[in-house]
Scaffold this motif. Sequence first.
Motif, mmCIF file in Angstrom:
data_model
loop_
_atom_site.group_PDB
_atom_site.id
_atom_site.type_symbol
_atom_site.label_atom_id
_atom_site.label_comp_id
_atom_site.label_asym_id
_atom_site.label_seq_id
_atom_site.Cartn_x
_atom_site.Cartn_y
_atom_site.Cartn_z
ATOM 1 N N ILE A 12 0.828 -1.204 0.000
ATOM 2 C CA ILE A 12 0.000 0.000 0.000
ATOM 3 C C ILE A 12 0.869 1.262 0.000
ATOM 4 N N VAL A 13 1.843 1.304 0.909
ATOM 5 C CA VAL A 13 2.709 2.485 1.012
ATOM 6 C C VAL A 13 3.559 2.641 -0.247
ATOM 7 N N GLY A 14 4.124 1.534 -0.720
ATOM 8 C CA GLY A 14 4.937 1.589 -1.927
ATOM 9 C C GLY A 14 4.139 2.046 -3.131
ATOM 10 N N SER A 15 2.921 1.531 -3.247
ATOM 11 C CA SER A 15 2.055 1.941 -4.363
ATOM 12 C C SER A 15 1.720 3.426 -4.276
ATOM 13 N N GLY A 16 1.467 3.896 -3.050
ATOM 14 C CA GLY A 16 1.173 5.322 -2.866
ATOM 15 C C GLY A 16 2.325 6.196 -3.331
ATOM 16 N N ILE A 17 3.538 5.780 -2.991
ATOM 17 C CA ILE A 17 4.719 6.529 -3.443
ATOM 18 C C ILE A 17 4.834 6.468 -4.961
ATOM 19 N N LEU A 20 2.626 8.901 -6.702
ATOM 20 C CA LEU A 20 3.148 10.270 -6.626
ATOM 21 C C LEU A 20 4.264 10.490 -7.653
ATOM 22 N N VAL A 21 5.047 9.429 -7.883
ATOM 23 C CA VAL A 21 6.169 9.521 -8.822
ATOM 24 C C VAL A 21 5.698 9.431 -10.274
ATOM 25 N N SER A 133 8.486 -8.323 2.289
ATOM 26 C CA SER A 133 7.815 -7.026 2.392
ATOM 27 C C SER A 133 8.710 -5.898 1.876
ATOM 28 N N VAL A 134 9.995 -5.982 2.207
ATOM 29 C CA VAL A 134 10.946 -4.965 1.742
ATOM 30 C C VAL A 134 11.043 -5.005 0.215
ATOM 31 N N MET A 135 11.122 -6.204 -0.346
ATOM 32 C CA MET A 135 11.207 -6.363 -1.795
ATOM 33 C C MET A 135 9.941 -5.865 -2.474
ATOM 34 N N ASP A 136 8.787 -6.225 -1.920
ATOM 35 C CA ASP A 136 7.506 -5.812 -2.514
ATOM 36 C C ASP A 136 7.300 -4.303 -2.407
ATOM 37 N N PHE A 137 7.855 -3.707 -1.358
ATOM 38 C CA PHE A 137 7.742 -2.252 -1.185
ATOM 39 C C PHE A 137 8.360 -1.530 -2.372
ATOM 40 N N PHE A 138 9.579 -1.893 -2.716
ATOM 41 C CA PHE A 138 10.258 -1.235 -3.835
ATOM 42 C C PHE A 138 9.640 -1.627 -5.176
ATOM 43 N N SER A 139 9.207 -2.887 -5.283
ATOM 44 C CA SER A 139 8.568 -3.331 -6.532
ATOM 45 C C SER A 139 7.264 -2.579 -6.773
ATOM 46 N N SER A 140 6.489 -2.374 -5.706
ATOM 47 C CA SER A 140 5.197 -1.698 -5.849
ATOM 48 C C SER A 140 5.361 -0.231 -6.232
ATOM 49 N N ILE A 141 6.468 0.382 -5.813
ATOM 50 C CA ILE A 141 6.718 1.771 -6.204
ATOM 51 C C ILE A 141 6.833 1.872 -7.724
ATOM 52 N N MET A 142 7.678 1.050 -8.304
ATOM 53 C CA MET A 142 7.887 1.086 -9.746
ATOM 54 C C MET A 142 6.663 0.602 -10.506
ATOM 55 N N LEU A 143 6.017 -0.452 -9.983
ATOM 56 C CA LEU A 143 4.860 -1.014 -10.674
ATOM 57 C C LEU A 143 3.701 -0.022 -10.695
ATOM 58 N N ALA A 144 3.454 0.632 -9.562
ATOM 59 C CA ALA A 144 2.365 1.608 -9.488
ATOM 60 C C ALA A 144 2.672 2.845 -10.324
ATOM 61 N N SER A 145 3.935 3.219 -10.406
ATOM 62 C CA SER A 145 4.304 4.380 -11.217
ATOM 63 C C SER A 145 4.052 4.114 -12.694
#
Length: 228
Positions: A12-17, A20-21, A133-145
Amino acid sequence: MVGTLINTGAVIVGSGIGLLVKKALPERYETVYFQAVGLFTLLLGVKMSLDLSSPLLVVLSLVLGGFVGVRLRLNERVDHLGEYVKARTGSKNDRFTEGLTTGFLLFCMGSMTIIGCIEEGFGKTSDLLLTKSVMDFFSSIMLASALGIGVLFSSVPVLLFQGGITLFVAVAGKDIPTEIITEVTATGGIILIGLSLILLKIKQIEIINMLPALLFICLFVWMKLFLN
């Protein structure tokens, strides 16, 4: 459930970031990103599938699982669900459903998910899910962007899938044979290979229809062990 809850929160947090990006990410970078993720997903899927020891059971599971998926119209129903959620949230993202399904498959089909949930279900440790969770956090940032808000909503099936496995193991699981874990991981790896073909735009596959294969391989391996 601690590991699963933290994993869901990380998505959720990674996707939110990532959302924004998104506005600052040129389209050419999105193309490179999906090529990189597609190649990595292909490598991961191949690595997972190489450990299988019952290829005939895996093929049979994929075929029967695909038949059941088509019969139940899983791919179509997920598309409709994605469109429904998209309409309810007022999202105008054309890739909403793609983001939801791609996020779910990437976050849940790996061996870390299966083994991590089993370990947590037995009350041993949540370390593997916390690492994931750490891996998914960074993956979700790029995927959501790249794919938009659908990736954020993939956190719901992530919670249900991982939480379901953890609770099932905690309630009904005793000593799950390693053979089942190995073959489920291999089957999940083949599903990831299918996803990689979609990400690389090589072939459009209704990959959601094959998810019942995970249930069939559990049943077949259990029957094999029982008969032996």
